[in-house]
Design a protein around this motif. Structure first.
Motif, PDB file in Angstrom:
ATOM      1  N   MET A   1      30.319  65.466  38.720  1.00 34.83           N
ATOM      2  CA  MET A   1      31.426  64.679  39.219  1.00 34.83           C
ATOM      3  C   MET A   1      30.932  63.875  40.411  1.00 34.83           C
ATOM      4  SD  MET A   1      35.116  65.706  40.861  1.00 34.83           S
ATOM      5  CE  MET A   1      35.638  66.680  39.516  1.00 34.83           C
ATOM      6  N   ASN A   2      31.344  62.633  40.493  1.00 30.61           N
ATOM      7  CA  ASN A   2      30.945  61.730  41.564  1.00 30.61           C
ATOM      8  C   ASN A   2      32.222  61.147  42.164  1.00 30.61           C
ATOM      9  OD1 ASN A   2      29.932  59.745  43.228  1.00 30.61           O
ATOM     10  ND2 ASN A   2      28.686  58.759  41.660  1.00 30.61           N
ATOM     11  N   LYS A   3      32.695  61.719  43.286  1.00 31.49           N
ATOM     12  CA  LYS A   3      33.940  61.269  43.900  1.00 31.49           C
ATOM     13  C   LYS A   3      33.764  61.230  45.407  1.00 31.49           C
ATOM     14  CE  LYS A   3      38.838  61.839  43.745  1.00 31.49           C
ATOM     15  NZ  LYS A   3      39.637  61.463  42.631  1.00 31.49           N
ATOM     16  N   VAL A   4      34.198  60.125  46.015  1.00 33.11           N
ATOM     17  CA  VAL A   4      34.089  59.931  47.445  1.00 33.11           C
ATOM     18  C   VAL A   4      35.456  59.518  47.974  1.00 33.11           C
ATOM     19  CG1 VAL A   4      33.030  58.522  49.253  1.00 33.11           C
ATOM     20  CG2 VAL A   4      31.689  59.201  47.276  1.00 33.11           C
ATOM     21  N   ILE A   5      35.865  60.126  49.088  1.00 33.76           N
ATOM     22  CA  ILE A   5      37.095  59.726  49.775  1.00 33.76           C
ATOM     23  C   ILE A   5      36.737  59.544  51.241  1.00 33.76           C
ATOM     24  CG2 ILE A   5      39.435  60.371  50.426  1.00 33.76           C
ATOM     25  CD1 ILE A   5      39.523  62.102  47.889  1.00 33.76           C
ATOM     26  N   ILE A   6      37.007  58.355  51.772  1.00 33.40           N
ATOM     27  CA  ILE A   6      36.746  58.082  53.185  1.00 33.40           C
ATOM     28  C   ILE A   6      37.990  57.470  53.820  1.00 33.40           C
ATOM     29  CG2 ILE A   6      34.253  57.815  52.921  1.00 33.40           C
ATOM     30  CD1 ILE A   6      34.664  54.780  53.008  1.00 33.40           C
ATOM     31  N   VAL A   7      38.153  57.713  55.109  1.00 30.61           N
ATOM     32  CA  VAL A   7      39.240  57.117  55.885  1.00 30.61           C
ATOM     33  C   VAL A   7      38.614  56.522  57.127  1.00 30.61           C
ATOM     34  CG1 VAL A   7      41.348  57.542  57.196  1.00 30.61           C
ATOM     35  CG2 VAL A   7      40.961  58.757  55.060  1.00 30.61           C
ATOM     36  N   GLY A   8      38.932  55.264  57.388  1.00 30.67           N
ATOM     37  CA  GLY A   8      38.388  54.607  58.571  1.00 30.67           C
ATOM     38  C   GLY A   8      38.957  53.216  58.734  1.00 30.67           C
ATOM     39  N   ARG A   9      38.307  52.449  59.608  1.00 31.57           N
ATOM     40  CA  ARG A   9      38.747  51.081  59.895  1.00 31.57           C
ATOM     41  C   ARG A   9      37.716  50.076  59.412  1.00 31.57           C
ATOM     42  NH1 ARG A   9      43.252  50.838  62.830  1.00 31.57           N
ATOM     43  NH2 ARG A   9      43.827  52.673  64.025  1.00 31.57           N
ATOM     44  N   LEU A  10      38.214  48.931  58.908  1.00 28.79           N
ATOM     45  CA  LEU A  10      37.329  47.873  58.460  1.00 28.79           C
ATOM     46  C   LEU A  10      36.558  47.299  59.648  1.00 28.79           C
ATOM     47  CD1 LEU A  10      39.196  47.966  55.907  1.00 28.79           C
ATOM     48  CD2 LEU A  10      38.760  45.538  55.723  1.00 28.79           C
ATOM     49  N   THR A  11      35.260  47.098  59.468  1.00 29.79           N
ATOM     50  CA  THR A  11      34.431  46.537  60.528  1.00 29.79           C
ATOM     51  C   THR A  11      34.381  45.014  60.461  1.00 29.79           C
ATOM     52  OG1 THR A  11      32.429  46.710  59.208  1.00 29.79           O
ATOM     53  CG2 THR A  11      32.993  48.594  60.606  1.00 29.79           C
ATOM     54  N   ARG A  12      34.832  44.453  59.354  1.00 32.91           N
ATOM     55  CA  ARG A  12      34.875  42.999  59.185  1.00 32.91           C
ATOM     56  C   ARG A  12      35.877  42.667  58.084  1.00 32.91           C
ATOM     57  NH1 ARG A  12      31.544  41.889  54.572  1.00 32.91           N
ATOM     58  NH2 ARG A  12      30.222  43.675  54.104  1.00 32.91           N
ATOM     59  N   ASP A  13      36.285  41.423  58.016  1.00 34.37           N
ATOM     60  CA  ASP A  13      37.171  40.986  56.942  1.00 34.37           C
ATOM     61  C   ASP A  13      36.450  41.101  55.604  1.00 34.37           C
ATOM     62  OD1 ASP A  13      39.003  40.338  58.884  1.00 34.37           O
ATOM     63  OD2 ASP A  13      38.741  38.168  58.706  1.00 34.37           O
ATOM     64  N   PRO A  14      37.177  41.429  54.529  1.00 34.31           N
ATOM     65  CA  PRO A  14      36.543  41.503  53.208  1.00 34.31           C
ATOM     66  C   PRO A  14      36.006  40.134  52.793  1.00 34.31           C
ATOM     67  CG  PRO A  14      38.688  42.550  53.165  1.00 34.31           C
ATOM     68  CD  PRO A  14      38.578  41.840  54.483  1.00 34.31           C
ATOM     69  N   GLU A  15      34.866  40.156  52.139  1.00 32.69           N
ATOM     70  CA  GLU A  15      34.268  38.936  51.589  1.00 32.69           C
ATOM     71  C   GLU A  15      34.483  38.973  50.083  1.00 32.69           C
ATOM     72  OE1 GLU A  15      29.793  37.323  50.855  1.00 32.69           O
ATOM     73  OE2 GLU A  15      30.212  38.224  52.814  1.00 32.69           O
ATOM     74  N   VAL A  16      35.273  38.039  49.572  1.00 32.51           N
ATOM     75  CA  VAL A  16      35.599  38.001  48.141  1.00 32.51           C
ATOM     76  C   VAL A  16      34.764  36.906  47.484  1.00 32.51           C
ATOM     77  CG1 VAL A  16      37.412  37.691  46.415  1.00 32.51           C
ATOM     78  CG2 VAL A  16      37.938  38.802  48.586  1.00 32.51           C
ATOM     79  N   ARG A  17      34.087  37.265  46.405  1.00 30.64           N
ATOM     80  CA  ARG A  17      33.305  36.329  45.607  1.00 30.64           C
ATOM     81  C   ARG A  17      33.711  36.511  44.147  1.00 30.64           C
ATOM     82  NH1 ARG A  17      29.814  39.341  48.372  1.00 30.64           N
ATOM     83  NH2 ARG A  17      28.839  40.156  46.498  1.00 30.64           N
ATOM     84  N   TYR A  18      33.244  35.604  43.304  1.00 27.86           N
ATOM     85  CA  TYR A  18      33.535  35.690  41.868  1.00 27.86           C
ATOM     86  C   TYR A  18      32.221  35.619  41.100  1.00 27.86           C
ATOM     87  CZ  TYR A  18      38.399  35.118  43.076  1.00 27.86           C
ATOM     88  OH  TYR A  18      39.645  35.314  43.607  1.00 27.86           O
ATOM     89  N   THR A  19      32.102  36.466  40.088  1.00 25.74           N
ATOM     90  CA  THR A  19      30.911  36.445  39.243  1.00 25.74           C
ATOM     91  C   THR A  19      30.971  35.219  38.337  1.00 25.74           C
ATOM     92  OG1 THR A  19      31.934  37.717  37.455  1.00 25.74           O
ATOM     93  CG2 THR A  19      30.843  38.971  39.220  1.00 25.74           C
ATOM     94  N   GLN A  20      29.906  34.971  37.603  1.00 27.66           N
ATOM     95  CA  GLN A  20      29.866  33.832  36.679  1.00 27.66           C
ATOM     96  C   GLN A  20      30.917  33.959  35.586  1.00 27.66           C
ATOM     97  OE1 GLN A  20      25.809  33.668  35.369  1.00 27.66           O
ATOM     98  NE2 GLN A  20      25.138  32.578  37.210  1.00 27.66           N
ATOM     99  N   THR A  21      31.320  35.183  35.283  1.00 23.31           N
ATOM    100  CA  THR A  21      32.340  35.392  34.253  1.00 23.31           C
ATOM    101  C   THR A  21      33.753  35.375  34.832  1.00 23.31           C
ATOM    102  OG1 THR A  21      32.173  37.796  34.482  1.00 23.31           O
ATOM    103  CG2 THR A  21      30.769  36.744  32.820  1.00 23.31           C
TER     104      THR A  21
END
Length: 133
Positions: A1-21
């Motif tokens: 099983m591979n499961k991660v749960i973290i709680v914290g604060r964002l260090t920067r604004d999210p960077e959204v990109r789009y793949t070629q598809t």
């Protein structure tokens, strides 16, 4: 099983990109506190989010926002300057926003529940009534 749960604060604004598809992918880091007292420190964990959730994060999350990220750990190999390297990321499957944009801008302000006065909750106790469970 591979499961991660973290709680914290964002260090920067999210960077959204789009793949070629046309698939949306967002990336950001979450600062997660560990230890206490003199040994208190923060780990900066990179997070990757795909598809609609990536767009939601890009539109709603900003630096300083508190989040819970649930996902899986991904180890990837890459090459930089002729050297083989390895990196770990959390690939998010679920993200919960734990505060509001206003709370992120003013972290010392107490959280507000809009439209509800919870200050008197649980102050009246009726000992003669039987609890139904």
């Amino acid at each position: 099983m591979n499961k991660v749960i973290i709680v914290g604060r964002l260090t920067r604004d999210p960077e959204v990109r789009y793949t070629q598809t046309g698939k949306a992918v967002a990336s950001f880091s979450v600062a997660v506190d560990s230890g206490y007292g003199d040994k208190k420190r923060a780990d900066f964990i990179p997070v990757i989010v795909w598809d609609k959730l990536a767009e939601v994060c890009g539109n709603n999350l900003t630096k300083g926002r508190r989040v819970l990220v649930e996902g899986r750990l991904q180890i990837r190999d890459y090459e930089k300057d002729g050297q083989k390297r390895r990196a770990a990321d959390v690939v998010a499957q679920n993200i919960e926003f734990l505060d509001t944009k206003q709370a992120a801008n003013n972290p010392s302000a107490p959280p507000k529940t809009p439209g509800y006065d919870t200050s008197s909750f649980g102050t009246e106790v009726f000992p003669e009534e039987e609890i139904p469970f």
